[in-house]
Motif scaffolding. Structure first.
Motif, PDB file in Angstrom:
ATOM      1  N   LEU A 150      22.944   4.295  53.888  1.00 34.30           N
ATOM      2  CA  LEU A 150      22.139   3.494  54.305  1.00 34.30           C
ATOM      3  C   LEU A 150      22.006   2.163  53.197  1.00 34.30           C
ATOM      4  O   LEU A 150      22.083   2.309  52.137  1.00 34.30           O
ATOM      5  CB  LEU A 150      20.816   3.998  54.319  1.00 34.30           C
ATOM      6  CG  LEU A 150      20.246   5.045  55.648  1.00 34.30           C
ATOM      7  CD1 LEU A 150      18.972   5.437  55.585  1.00 34.30           C
ATOM      8  CD2 LEU A 150      20.953   4.313  56.922  1.00 34.30           C
ATOM      9  N   ASP A 154      18.077  -3.343  53.988  1.00 31.85           N
ATOM     10  CA  ASP A 154      18.335  -3.810  55.666  1.00 31.85           C
ATOM     11  C   ASP A 154      17.318  -2.876  56.301  1.00 31.85           C
ATOM     12  O   ASP A 154      17.296  -1.891  56.558  1.00 31.85           O
ATOM     13  CB  ASP A 154      19.740  -3.201  56.158  1.00 31.85           C
ATOM     14  CG  ASP A 154      19.742  -3.712  57.664  1.00 31.85           C
ATOM     15  OD1 ASP A 154      18.744  -4.515  58.399  1.00 31.85           O
ATOM     16  OD2 ASP A 154      20.743  -3.585  58.068  1.00 31.85           O
ATOM     17  N   THR A 156      16.186  -3.239  59.194  1.00 31.39           N
ATOM     18  CA  THR A 156      16.578  -2.769  60.892  1.00 31.39           C
ATOM     19  C   THR A 156      17.327  -1.577  61.071  1.00 31.39           C
ATOM     20  O   THR A 156      17.198  -0.973  61.838  1.00 31.39           O
ATOM     21  CB  THR A 156      17.128  -4.069  61.486  1.00 31.39           C
ATOM     22  OG1 THR A 156      18.537  -3.810  60.881  1.00 31.39           O
ATOM     23  CG2 THR A 156      16.588  -5.125  61.321  1.00 31.39           C
ATOM     24  N   THR A 157      17.893  -1.095  59.860  1.00 29.22           N
ATOM     25  CA  THR A 157      18.516   0.271  59.904  1.00 29.22           C
ATOM     26  C   THR A 157      17.936   1.407  58.920  1.00 29.22           C
ATOM     27  O   THR A 157      18.016   2.395  59.309  1.00 29.22           O
ATOM     28  CB  THR A 157      20.009   0.076  59.580  1.00 29.22           C
ATOM     29  OG1 THR A 157      20.228  -0.506  58.009  1.00 29.22           O
ATOM     30  CG2 THR A 157      20.811  -0.881  60.461  1.00 29.22           C
ATOM     31  N   CYS A 158      17.517   0.934  57.683  1.00 28.10           N
ATOM     32  CA  CYS A 158      17.210   1.789  56.735  1.00 28.10           C
ATOM     33  C   CYS A 158      15.939   2.962  57.044  1.00 28.10           C
ATOM     34  O   CYS A 158      15.640   4.127  56.713  1.00 28.10           O
ATOM     35  CB  CYS A 158      16.945   1.342  55.427  1.00 28.10           C
ATOM     36  SG  CYS A 158      15.404   0.420  55.160  1.00 28.10           S
ATOM     37  N   LEU A 199      28.276  -0.611  66.280  1.00 24.29           N
ATOM     38  CA  LEU A 199      27.589   0.626  65.276  1.00 24.29           C
ATOM     39  C   LEU A 199      28.685   1.070  64.383  1.00 24.29           C
ATOM     40  O   LEU A 199      29.684   1.794  65.076  1.00 24.29           O
ATOM     41  CB  LEU A 199      26.956   1.601  66.188  1.00 24.29           C
ATOM     42  CG  LEU A 199      26.491   2.680  65.402  1.00 24.29           C
ATOM     43  CD1 LEU A 199      25.295   2.409  64.574  1.00 24.29           C
ATOM     44  CD2 LEU A 199      25.578   3.546  66.477  1.00 24.29           C
ATOM     45  N   ARG A 215      26.123  -0.528  59.628  1.00 28.42           N
ATOM     46  CA  ARG A 215      25.799  -1.633  60.184  1.00 28.42           C
ATOM     47  C   ARG A 215      25.585  -1.369  61.440  1.00 28.42           C
ATOM     48  O   ARG A 215      26.221  -0.845  62.327  1.00 28.42           O
ATOM     49  CB  ARG A 215      26.937  -2.833  60.068  1.00 28.42           C
ATOM     50  CG  ARG A 215      27.355  -2.929  58.375  1.00 28.42           C
ATOM     51  CD  ARG A 215      26.073  -3.418  57.752  1.00 28.42           C
ATOM     52  NE  ARG A 215      26.517  -3.579  56.189  1.00 28.42           N
ATOM     53  CZ  ARG A 215      25.547  -3.573  55.487  1.00 28.42           C
ATOM     54  NH1 ARG A 215      24.519  -3.538  55.429  1.00 28.42           N
ATOM     55  NH2 ARG A 215      26.064  -3.569  53.886  1.00 28.42           N
ATOM     56  N   MET A 216      24.546  -2.224  62.155  1.00 19.02           N
ATOM     57  CA  MET A 216      24.215  -1.975  63.643  1.00 19.02           C
ATOM     58  C   MET A 216      23.517  -3.188  64.255  1.00 19.02           C
ATOM     59  O   MET A 216      22.688  -3.887  63.595  1.00 19.02           O
ATOM     60  CB  MET A 216      23.070  -0.805  63.690  1.00 19.02           C
ATOM     61  CG  MET A 216      22.746  -0.311  65.080  1.00 19.02           C
ATOM     62  SD  MET A 216      21.721   0.942  65.214  1.00 19.02           S
ATOM     63  CE  MET A 216      20.124   0.424  64.498  1.00 19.02           C
ATOM     64  N   GLY A 218      21.219  -3.577  66.817  1.00 16.19           N
ATOM     65  CA  GLY A 218      20.299  -2.621  67.651  1.00 16.19           C
ATOM     66  C   GLY A 218      20.001  -3.127  68.957  1.00 16.19           C
ATOM     67  O   GLY A 218      19.913  -2.013  69.856  1.00 16.19           O
TER      68      GLY A 218
END
Length: 326
Positions: A150, A154, A156-158, A199, A215-216, A218
């Motif tokens: 992770l 970020d 939005t992802t972590c 993703l 990385r994504m 979403g």
């Protein structure tokens, strides 16, 4: 005429002791809040592995729990499959490290990498070996330390991911060849590599020589997930001659509560049949389904004879479903 089935005879799980809540993340300086995370994902907390808790350590502990429930010893196992995207090493495989830690000296072991769909892929793969006589008993493990992939800057992802491991023991047994048999009744797997950019991890030994970070996109993942999982589930129903009404439990990949509920609604699966653990575990990738199975088994929801559908979608994209009678 006898039909060989892969029957679940044991289930186990392991979660690291360290629990990180949404509030903890906000207090660490991540621009987020408990309300923001819960509203968008349903996640309230996740478990994070200590530095000495590698993926094989988590997997070994889950495997021991599954063996204990099955009343079996490591010597009874002749196949170990570990679904993971976070192996201890580039090689050897994490499965062989679990095999060694358990003291299994026979049979064979290997990793399977299909990201969040890894456990479904592993169940389908083990079923092929058991059904054709290639093995008698298999440990099927989903184990991840996703926290190490992770980017903690970020938000939005972590906030989405956690660590953990779950395992089942599958045993080859003869059935009648009907959907009343215990064991894996049908499975369906898919992949489409054109969606890599939605993703992925931006590193690897063959490209950057680094581990990389997750990385994504979403919204794109959400859209694809809800639209794609229905085809593999419907095909699995057709292959087994069953319908959503026959299900006792739907145990999907635990990534996002909104994805899970939208998928269940689209398939006509009653929400009271859906097993949810995403609030407690976050997204543990290949570990999420076996962790959810273990939770529902131990609290008495899943019982012998219940018809259970598992499904997942992961980076790549990979996705799949499997239907089994517990």
């Amino acid at each position: 005429m006898a039909h060989r089935r892969s029957v679940v005879v044991g289930c186990g799980a392991y979660l690291p002791e360290t629990v990180v809540t949404n509030t903890d993340l906000a207090e660490r300086g991540i621009e987020t809040s408990d309300e923001w995370i819960v509203q968008r994902t349903g996640i309230r907390q996740r478990h994070i592995a200590r530095p000495d808790e590698t993926t094989s350590v988590l997997g070994t502990r889950a495997a021991r729990a599954a063996l204990d429930e099955a009343g079996l010893s490591p010597a009874d196992i002749d196949l170990v499959i570990c679904a993971t995207s976070t192996p201890d090493h580039t090689f050897p495989s994490t499965a062989t490290q679990i095999q060694a830690a358990l003291g299994i000296e026979g049979g064979f072991a290997f990793d399977l990498q299909a990201v969040c769909a890894g456990f479904v892929y592993a169940v389908a793969t083990a079923d092929r070996f058991l059904a054709t006589g290639g093995a008698k008993r298999a440990l099927v493990i989903g184990a991840e330390t996703f926290s190490r992939l992770l980017d903690w800057e970020d938000r939005t992802t972590c906030v989405l991911f956690g660590d953990g491991a779950g395992a089942i023991v599958l045993e080859a047994r003869d059935g009648e060849g009907t959907n009343a048999d215990r064991g894996v009744l049908a499975s369906c797997l898919r992949s489409d590599g054109r969606h890599r950019a939605k993703l992925y991890v931006d590193g690897g030994p063959g490209s950057t020589g680094t581990t990389g970070k997750l990385r994504m996109e979403g919204r794109e993942v959400f859209r694809f997930a809800v639209g794609s999982v229905t085809d593999v589930i419907e095909e699995t129903f057709r292959a087994s001659g069953t319908t959503a009404d026959d299900l006792a439990w739907f145990v999907p990949h635990q990534a996002n509560r909104r994805i899970i509920e939208a998928s269940a609604d689209k398939l006509g699966i009653a929400r009271e049949k859906v097993v949810l653990t995403v609030d407690r575990h976050g997204n543990t990738s290949a570990a999420s389904i076996p962790l959810a199975l273990d939770a529902a088994r131990r609290d008495g929801r899943i019982r012998e004879g219940d018809l259970v559908m598992i499904e997942a979608i992961g980076g790549g994209f990979t996705w799949g479903a499997a239907l089994l009678r517990w």
